[in-house]
Motif scaffolding. Structure first.
Motif, PDB file in Angstrom:
ATOM      1  N   GLY A   1       0.833  -1.200   0.000  1.00  0.00           N
ATOM      2  CA  GLY A   1       0.000   0.000   0.000  1.00  0.00           C
ATOM      3  C   GLY A   1       0.865   1.246   0.000  1.00  0.00           C
ATOM      4  O   GLY A   1       2.017   1.226   0.449  1.00  0.00           O
ATOM      5  N   TYR A   2       0.275   2.333  -0.507  1.00  0.00           N
ATOM      6  CA  TYR A   2       1.030   3.594  -0.567  1.00  0.00           C
ATOM      7  C   TYR A   2       1.374   4.110   0.833  1.00  0.00           C
ATOM      8  O   TYR A   2       2.375   4.781   1.036  1.00  0.00           O
ATOM      9  N   ASP A   3       0.500   3.789   1.801  1.00  0.00           N
ATOM     10  CA  ASP A   3       0.724   4.331   3.151  1.00  0.00           C
ATOM     11  C   ASP A   3       1.894   3.660   3.870  1.00  0.00           C
ATOM     12  O   ASP A   3       2.268   4.061   4.958  1.00  0.00           O
ATOM     13  N   GLU A   4       2.473   2.633   3.251  1.00  0.00           N
ATOM     14  CA  GLU A   4       3.664   2.021   3.864  1.00  0.00           C
ATOM     15  C   GLU A   4       4.933   2.800   3.537  1.00  0.00           C
ATOM     16  O   GLU A   4       5.996   2.525   4.088  1.00  0.00           O
ATOM     17  N   ALA A   5       4.830   3.741   2.603  1.00  0.00           N
ATOM     18  CA  ALA A   5       6.015   4.496   2.185  1.00  0.00           C
ATOM     19  C   ALA A   5       6.364   5.559   3.222  1.00  0.00           C
ATOM     20  O   ALA A   5       5.474   6.167   3.826  1.00  0.00           O
ATOM     21  N   TYR A   6       7.662   5.749   3.413  1.00  0.00           N
ATOM     22  CA  TYR A   6       8.135   6.823   4.282  1.00  0.00           C
ATOM     23  C   TYR A   6       8.313   8.108   3.485  1.00  0.00           C
ATOM     24  O   TYR A   6       8.479   9.176   4.046  1.00  0.00           O
TER      25      TYR A   6
END
Ligand SMILES: *[C@@H]1O[C@H](CO)[C@@H](O)[C@H](O)[C@H]1NC(C)=O
Ligand SMILES: *[C@@H]1O[C@H](CO)[C@@H](O)[C@H](O)[C@H]1NC(C)=O
Ligand SMILES: *[C@@H]1O[C@H](CO)[C@@H](O)[C@H](O)[C@H]1NC(C)=O
Ligand SMILES: *[C@@H]1O[C@H](CO)[C@@H](O)[C@H](O)[C@H]1NC(C)=O
Ligand SMILES: *[C@@H]1O[C@H](CO)[C@@H](O)[C@H](O)[C@H]1NC(C)=O
Ligand SMILES: *[C@@H]1O[C@H](CO)[C@@H](O)[C@H](O)[C@H]1NC(C)=O
Length: 535
Positions: free
Chosen positions: A214-219
């Motif tokens: 998911g995109y929300d796993e990106a820092y």
């Protein structure tokens, strides 16, 4: 007549200095006093080689005498390309392929190949190109791109079990980025990899991050990207792939701050180490799983350990070279003991650069068979050799420290390998200031150069040994004893057993008159004699 005057001018003294010596702990070098990229040129070749600065060199440094493989590129690099240096820092081989990445020696079906990437690297930190595999004669034996029309990305090309290759891929995809505050009809750079049949170029396995992450796993946030195809959001940024003996893959994602272990049959995620969904118990109190912007993760020691290059930079500018004491601000090489089943991880060794280098991008860690560790500092022109437990054996800059972080001289990775190169070209020769200069780009096996003379330039001319001299660095300088009876000279390369490898063209006082092409182990096969002015 002019010729005899030339020979009389030759003075018979001791052998001349060949390559420029490296610097040792030179502060002036690191201040940039010798220029943004200290280079040496040669008389017999138009190539240029770097002059390195050994900040520290223990007796034990590179005790096996292996070669160092780098890919200099950047604002101060006139001709980018893969480059091999010997244990003294002298040039061994280079070729102006243009910006190159991931230079290694790898075994494929029982033979060693030079492998490296070439292509367009102007794509926000990844690339669109192909991998070359050069055999020991420097012939381009294979050129590998992604299967199904995909270009090969620059980060990884790894030959698995001397048989197949894994390489990284990038691809633009339409994406709904509204959950990230981006456009509903936006674009991402997806990250993936393929395992390929090198002979046929067919994919055996293919995997893409967008199906699993998911995109929300990106820092890393959207940072203005994602609106258009040509500004797609790079949310994952794959930068290494390895495969273990169980047939599963280990990948590194820069922007997820994590390593992911992927089922080699189904593509499913088995575990994640680091990042927002870390699954490991960190037996080092957080020091093993707090990785960030990391590179070059690979299994070691029969898959019981992983080595990687960790940015771990908490510095503000990301460029600063520390004073060697503030470890928390510098990049580190990591050796992690992992238990793939029970999901525990522990830092066993950390490789701290003595100058506390912070590398904001790129970098590598290589564990050699003899338990030496080579760390390359990516954006900063340095490599360091360590013992397995992290003691520094040598610390080398191949560009001044004043240029670190400026992209003046960058090498994506640095590695150390044994290599036997037997180029099919002729050795190069030049006569200058009464000295003979000989070099042979890529020829690793020459032990001695034998200067020979003949009285005529007839194809039947008989050559006599004038002087023999051990090869010294990239270019060997031979002083010719006064001997007016030889009008034509050439240099012949011999290996350690005295076996003939090849000889240069024939020189007279005004340069080459005659071409002869030598073959390994054979005598002359082609002779082109310039008969226009036989006297
Ligand atoms: C985009 O995703 C959001 C949720 O994040 C959803 O509400 C919206 O319907 C999606 N748009 C499209 C075109 O699928
Ligand atoms: C990998 O996937 C295959 C096929 O789905 C499955 O049989 C196997 O157990 C999986 N291996 C691991 C280690 O999860
Ligand atoms: C991770 O932990 C180690 C050990 O405490 C520390 O040296 C390093 O700076 C940390 N890295 C980050 C990114 O916090
Ligand atoms: C490596 O590990 C496998 C199981 O994962 C084991 O079968 C093999 O014996 C090990 N080899 C060595 C050299 O330890
Ligand atoms: C994993 O944990 C189990 C249960 O605690 C233990 O019996 C086993 O020895 C562990 N495996 C390894 C490889 O340490
Ligand atoms: C290095 O890692 C830190 C996280 O510890 C991150 O904040 C920083 O942006 C990274 N630097 C770069 C530019 O790679």
């Amino acid at each position: 007549m002019a010729f005899y005057l030339w020979l009389l001018g030759v003075v018979w003294t001791s052998f001349a200095q060949a390559d420029v010596e490296p610097y040792y702990a030179s502060a002036d070098y690191d201040k940039g006093e010798f220029g943004p990229w200290p280079l040496q040129s040669y008389k017999s070749s138009s190539l240029v080689g770097p002059v390195v600065n050994y900040l520290f060199r223990a007796e034990e440094c590179n005790k096996d005498g292996k070669y160092t493989f780098i890919t200099p590129r950047g604002y101060s690099v006139p001709q980018a390309g893969p480059l091999i240096l010997d244990k003294h820092g002298s040039l061994v081989w280079t070729k102006g392929y243009g910006p190159s990445y991931d230079f290694n020696v790898q075994r494929y079906k029982g033979e060693n190949y030079l492998t490296f990437w070439v292509g367009n690297d102007d794509l926000v930190g990844h690339g669109s190109g192909s991998y070359y595999m050069l055999d020991s004669s420097y012939k381009e034996a294979y050129k590998v791109s992604g299967a199904n029309g995909k270009a090969a990305d620059l980060h990884e090309f790894r030959i698995i079990h001397e048989n197949t290759a894994v390489l990284t891929l990038y691809n633009v995809l339409p994406a709904n980025l509204s959950s990230m505050g981006g456009p509903e009809n936006g674009y991402i750079w997806d990250s993936g990899f393929q395992e390929l049949n090198i002979e046929t170029g067919e994919a055996i396995f293919e995997w893409w991050a967008s199906a699993y992450f998911g995109y929300d796993e990106a820092y890393r946030g959207i940072e203005g990207e994602g609106e258009e195809k040509n500004t797609a959001w790079d949310y994952f940024h794959i930068n290494s792939v390895d495969k273990d003996q169980d047939g599963n893959y280990l990948i590194s994602s820069r922007y997820m701050n994590c390593l992911t272990y992927i089922n080699g049959t189904s593509g499913d995620i088995i575990w994640k180490l680091g990042g927002k969904h870390n699954m490991f118990v960190d037996l080092s109190g957080g020091a093993a799983t707090n990785i960030s912007w990391q590179h070059d993760a690979r299994f070691q020691k029969n898959d019981t350990a992983i080595t990687l290059f960790d940015n771990a930079s908490r510095g503000s500018d990301g460029f600063s070279v520390g004073d060697g004491t503030s470890e928390e601000y510098s990049s580190r090489g990591l050796y992690l003991d992992i238990d793939k089943t029970n999901l525990t991880v522990k830092v066993r060794y950390t490789y701290w650069n003595p100058r506390g280098i912070t590398s904001i991008s790129q970098g590598s860690v290589q564990l050699l068979e003899d338990d030496r560790v080579i760390v390359g500092y990516g954006i900063n022109a340095a490599w360091t050799e360590y013992t397995l437990d992290g003691q520094v054996l040598c610390d080398v800059h191949f560009g001044p420290e004043s240029g670190f972080g400026t992209k003046d001289i960058v090498s994506y990775r640095a590695s150390r390998h044994a290599w036997v190169g037997k180029p099919k070209t002729l050795p190069d020769i030049a006569v200058h200031d009464h000295k003979i200069y000989v070099s042979w780009n890529g020829a690793t096996e020459v032990a001695d150069w034998v200067l020979e003379g003949a009285k005529t330039k007839m194809s039947t001319a008989e050559y006599h040994v004038i002087v023999s001299q051990p090869k010294d660095g990239f270019e060997t300088v031979i002083l010719v004893p006064e001997n007016p009876s030889y009008r034509f000279i050439r240099a012949r390369g011999l290996d350690r057993s005295g076996y003939f490898l090849g000889h240069t063209k024939v020189m007279a006082e005004n340069g080459p008159l005659e071409m002869k092409i030598g073959l390994y182990g054979a005598t002359i096969i082609i002779q082109t004699v310039d008969t226009s002015d036989l006297s």
